[in-house]
Enzyme design. Structure first.
Site, PDB file in Angstrom:
ATOM      1  N   HIS A 126      21.143 -28.598   2.958  1.00 11.15           N
ATOM      2  CA  HIS A 126      20.251 -27.571   3.501  1.00 11.15           C
ATOM      3  C   HIS A 126      19.527 -28.096   4.746  1.00 11.15           C
ATOM      4  O   HIS A 126      19.372 -27.378   5.745  1.00 11.15           O
ATOM      5  CB  HIS A 126      19.200 -27.181   2.465  1.00 11.15           C
ATOM      6  CG  HIS A 126      19.695 -26.290   1.374  1.00 11.15           C
ATOM      7  ND1 HIS A 126      20.393 -25.132   1.613  1.00 11.15           N
ATOM      8  CD2 HIS A 126      19.548 -26.370   0.013  1.00 11.15           C
ATOM      9  CE1 HIS A 126      20.674 -24.540   0.462  1.00 11.15           C
ATOM     10  NE2 HIS A 126      20.185 -25.272  -0.526  1.00 11.15           N
ATOM     11  N   HIS A 165      22.600 -32.306  -2.052  1.00 15.30           N
ATOM     12  CA  HIS A 165      22.513 -30.846  -1.925  1.00 15.30           C
ATOM     13  C   HIS A 165      21.386 -30.455  -0.977  1.00 15.30           C
ATOM     14  O   HIS A 165      21.589 -29.679  -0.031  1.00 15.30           O
ATOM     15  CB  HIS A 165      22.282 -30.231  -3.306  1.00 15.30           C
ATOM     16  CG  HIS A 165      22.083 -28.754  -3.291  1.00 15.30           C
ATOM     17  ND1 HIS A 165      23.086 -27.859  -3.569  1.00 15.30           N
ATOM     18  CD2 HIS A 165      20.985 -27.990  -3.018  1.00 15.30           C
ATOM     19  CE1 HIS A 165      22.627 -26.618  -3.464  1.00 15.30           C
ATOM     20  NE2 HIS A 165      21.348 -26.678  -3.136  1.00 15.30           N
ATOM     21  N   GLU A 166      20.198 -30.972  -1.237  1.00 12.41           N
ATOM     22  CA  GLU A 166      19.057 -30.592  -0.405  1.00 12.41           C
ATOM     23  C   GLU A 166      19.218 -31.087   1.027  1.00 12.41           C
ATOM     24  O   GLU A 166      18.769 -30.438   1.975  1.00 12.41           O
ATOM     25  CB  GLU A 166      17.751 -31.106  -1.020  1.00 12.41           C
ATOM     26  CG  GLU A 166      17.418 -30.520  -2.382  1.00 12.41           C
ATOM     27  CD  GLU A 166      17.388 -29.003  -2.399  1.00 12.41           C
ATOM     28  OE1 GLU A 166      17.135 -28.384  -1.346  1.00 12.41           O
ATOM     29  OE2 GLU A 166      17.626 -28.417  -3.475  1.00 12.41           O
ATOM     30  N   HIS A 199      21.621 -27.962   7.718  1.00 15.72           N
ATOM     31  CA  HIS A 199      21.762 -26.567   8.154  1.00 15.72           C
ATOM     32  C   HIS A 199      20.614 -26.191   9.086  1.00 15.72           C
ATOM     33  O   HIS A 199      20.791 -25.419  10.034  1.00 15.72           O
ATOM     34  CB  HIS A 199      21.782 -25.669   6.921  1.00 15.72           C
ATOM     35  CG  HIS A 199      22.401 -24.337   7.138  1.00 15.72           C
ATOM     36  ND1 HIS A 199      22.483 -23.390   6.140  1.00 15.72           N
ATOM     37  CD2 HIS A 199      22.956 -23.755   8.231  1.00 15.72           C
ATOM     38  CE1 HIS A 199      23.059 -22.294   6.603  1.00 15.72           C
ATOM     39  NE2 HIS A 199      23.357 -22.494   7.870  1.00 15.72           N
TER      40      HIS A 199
END
Length: 725
Positions: A520, A516-517, A523
């Site tokens: 990010h 998940h991180e 991104h």
């Protein structure tokens, strides 16, 4: 989650978690464009001669922060000088006699504040990872200073007049799509932060912003300090039920605190949750659970109840000043959801089936307790323990058995592998990049052509100086206005650091969080825009979680588990029958998890949908809201108010629902890969890059999703993935 960035025109509620997003300091290896300098030349020469490391060239690879040279005493003078420089730059823009246009106003605003950006990004990253009494005291001083600085800019009438002139002429100015997006964002930011207010209303708004800044800073520090106060020290006889990995982690925690022969449980999630899940000692589970649940609510010097009350009151007052019905109305007008009603509709749609599923899970637990002859009522500190037993009985799945196949090094390799297959990225570990703690690792990231696109920092281990949780942040954001500025992105987690030479084992949930991180992080790393305000993760909360949550799906795929889920001792792949058991148990305890999360989101909305806020008894408020909703007594909020850093110190106020909103997008979005029977499909990956990971805030969010997916999202996949349909 990403740290909520501090925009030039940000409201004060995000400052305590803030990282400035004005211009970014350039790395020496870039080639600047021929853009006008925002700073006065003479002033720049003066700063260059300063011995403070924040005003000297950083002769490091990629212009990375030289942590060995930066001392605590450098921060205050650096902030003071950088704010003065920034204000001079803003005044020069505001008082320019030329006719306002995009180049002489908006470009210059985006370039302004590079020095302040540099200081603030280092400072606020360190306050979250290397906190000390000295840094905390500085943070209490600096946060209100930044708020006053922001107030001066956002209420500068001459500056707003120029921005408004550019905004009014935007349709006749031959602007690019990105420029059009930027001027609309900046103009809206001025209006939302009080540019149209006058007299006493303007003064009151400035005072509110400054006070909220101080309160959110204090909230975050209290949360960290109260968590540090708790430690459950165990003897050898207290370890019944704990798997060896949890025992080893507890032993390492104790040894790091100079308690040889002891074992220690802390309030880091990676420490306390496995203890609650496996410990056979109900009395100790209760102590650990209450320590976890009562962070910030112990009626001591770190108590946060009064902070919660005042923050909610001030947010409601500010919303009214700005012409909104309540704080939630103010926040959500600038999100994908657009209205509080839309957010509530989603939460309520999920709440009922989640409660129903949790009741089924409760009955399974009660049946098992009866079989074992338990002579006590099911309590919150029992749920994880008995749920683990039910999982093992129903699915023959032991989480300790699973953890043996999720070793940190393999999972890091796995997340890099997915980035390579999707986007052609490669990761080369660098040992010549300065770091702020010896456990931090750094990789140079290259694209498919071998060109460097930035640095990725991984800080994976818990320590007393570090706040709990997992998050993504940056030391520099991507942009092209000031040259080819490459991002410096960091992921933080709080895994238990094992003893020297031991493997770092993770739960499957930890592995999902790692992915998940990193979603990010990608991104931020893949951002390919011109203007810093629109770069990377600088998007609303209910959009920013989408790329991260979509990335989670890859580690759940059988192909990835077969390739990377290898036993930490034998390196043997996970057996096919264990893979099947994991798949069969995939939706187990989803009722509990969904109630836990949604309860927190609903309390967040309840706080921020109040129009007239009087006195708040925090405990009573939580109970009233959740009792009315029919929350099961044995499940508490995932984040109780007094340690709910997302909404009282982290910029997710009235937006904690965003994780669920984004789950609609990520569940539906990942189906795009499943529908073509290839989780690395080239065409789908290209659309994912083109419309999601590289675009920052340059596209309308629904348009971006529709361009990627080929249609608008539906909730079908979300409900299916949670086992609710």
């Amino acid at each position: 989650m990403p740290n909520k960035p501090y925009r030039l025109l940000a409201t004060a509620s995000v400052i305590s978690a803030a990282l400035w997003l004005g211009g970014c300091s350039k790395q020496p290896e870039t080639t600047p464009e021929d853009t006008p300098a925002a700073a006065d030349t003479a002033q720049a020469d003066t700063v260059a001669a300063d011995t403070n490391p924040f005003f000297t060239d950083w002769d490091t690879p990629f212009g990375a922060p030289p942590f060995g040279e930066i001392k605590t005493e450098h921060f205050m003078p650096a902030f003071e000088k950088a704010m003065a420089m920034h204000m001079a730059q803003i005044d020069a823009i505001a008082n320019d006699d030329s006719v306002p246009n995009f180049a002489n106003t908006i470009d210059q605003m985006e370039l302004a504040g590079a020095e302040l950006t540099r200081v603030a990004r280092v400072f606020f990253n360190l306050t979250g990872t290397e906190s000390s009494p000295e840094l905390q005291e500085l943070q209490r001083q600096i946060s209100p200073m930044l708020t006053r600085h922001s107030n001066q800019i956002q209420m500068n009438e001459a500056l707003f007049k120029r921005v408004k002139a550019v905004y009014d002429a935007r349709n006749d100015s031959d602007l690019s799509a990105e420029q059009m997006r930027l001027i609309e964002r900046l103009y809206d930011g001025f209006v939302r932060t009080g540019a149209n207010l006058e007299g006493e209303a303007r003064e009151r708004l400035a005072a509110i912003n400054e006070r909220i800044s101080a309160l959110t800073t204090e909230f975050g520090q209290n949360m960290l300090n109260d968590s540090r106060e708790f430690i459950l020290v165990l003897e050898e006889s207290d370890l019944d039920g704990l798997p060896q990995s949890a025992i080893d982690a507890a032993k390492a925690q104790a040894e790091s605190r100079e308690m040889p022969g002891k074992y220690a449980i802390t309030l880091n999630r990676s420490s306390v949750e496995p203890f609650l899940q496996f410990s056979a000692r109900r009395d100790l589970r209760e102590k650990a659970f209450k320590g976890w649940a009562l962070r910030g609510d112990n009626d001591n010097e770190f108590d946060n109840k009064e902070n919660v009350e005042e923050i909610v009151q001030l947010r409601a007052e500010r919303a009214k000043l700005l012409g909104y019905k309540h704080h939630s109305d103010y926040v959500l007008t600038n999100t994908m959801a657009e209205t509080p009603e839309a957010a509530m509709e989603l939460l309520e749609k999920v709440w009922a089936p989640a409660v129903a599923q949790a009741e089924k899970e409760r009955q399974w637990i009660l049946e098992l307790m009866a079989e074992e002859g338990a002579d006590f009522e099911l309590a919150p500190w029992d749920w994880r323990y008995y749920a683990e037993k039910v999982r093992k009985a129903r699915f023959d799945l032991d989480q300790a058995e699973v953890a043996a196949y999720f070793e940190l090094e393999n999972m890091i390799e796995a997340k890099f592998y997915v980035a390579n297959r999707l986007f052609g990225l490669t990761f080369e570990e660098r040992n010549d990049i300065p770091v702020y703690n010896p456990v931090v690792r750094v990789w140079e990231v290259k694209d498919a052509a071998g060109n460097a696109i930035g640095l990725f920092y991984g800080d994976y281990y818990a320590r007393p100086t570090k706040r709990t949780g997992a998050w993504m942040s940056s030391f520099r954001n991507q942009q092209k206005l000031a040259g080819d500025v490459k991002p410096l992105i960091i992921n933080n987690m709080n895994l238990n650091k094992p003893a020297e030479g031991e493997a770092t084992l993770m739960t499957f949930s930890d592995a999902v969080t790692l992915f998940h991180e990193f979603g990010h992080a990608l991104h931020g790393l893949l951002s390919n825009v011109k203007y810093p305000t629109l770069a990377g993760t600088n998007v609303p909360r209910d959009w920013v979680e989408f790329p991260a949550q979509l990335y989670e799906h890859f580690i759940e795929q059988p192909y990835m588990l077969e390739k990377f889920a290898r036993h930490y001792q034998t390196n043997e792949p996970m057996p096919a029958e264990l893979l099947q058991r994991i798949k069969d148990a995939g939706n187990f305890n989803q009722g509990f998890a969904t109630v836990e999360y949604t309860a927190s989101a609903l309390v967040d909305m309840a706080y921020h949908r109040m129009e007239d806020v009087g006195e708040i008894d925090v405990r009573a408020f939580e109970d009233e809201v959740l009792t009315a909703l029919g929350k099961p007594e044995e499940i508490i909020m995932r984040h109780r108010s007094t340690h709910f850093g997302h909404i009282f110190a982290g910029g997710y106020d009235s937006a904690y629902y965003a994780y669920m909103w984004s789950e609609i997008l990520d569940a539906d979005g990942f189906d795009a890969f499943l529908e073509v029977n290839d989780i690395f499909d080239e065409e789908t990956s290209k659309r994912l890059y083109d419309y999601i990971y590289s675009r920052g805030d340059t596209l309308n969010y629904l348009d971006a999703y529709t361009n990627f997916r080929g249609r608008a999202p539906t909730t079908d996949a979300l409900l299916r993935n949670r086992g609710f349909n």
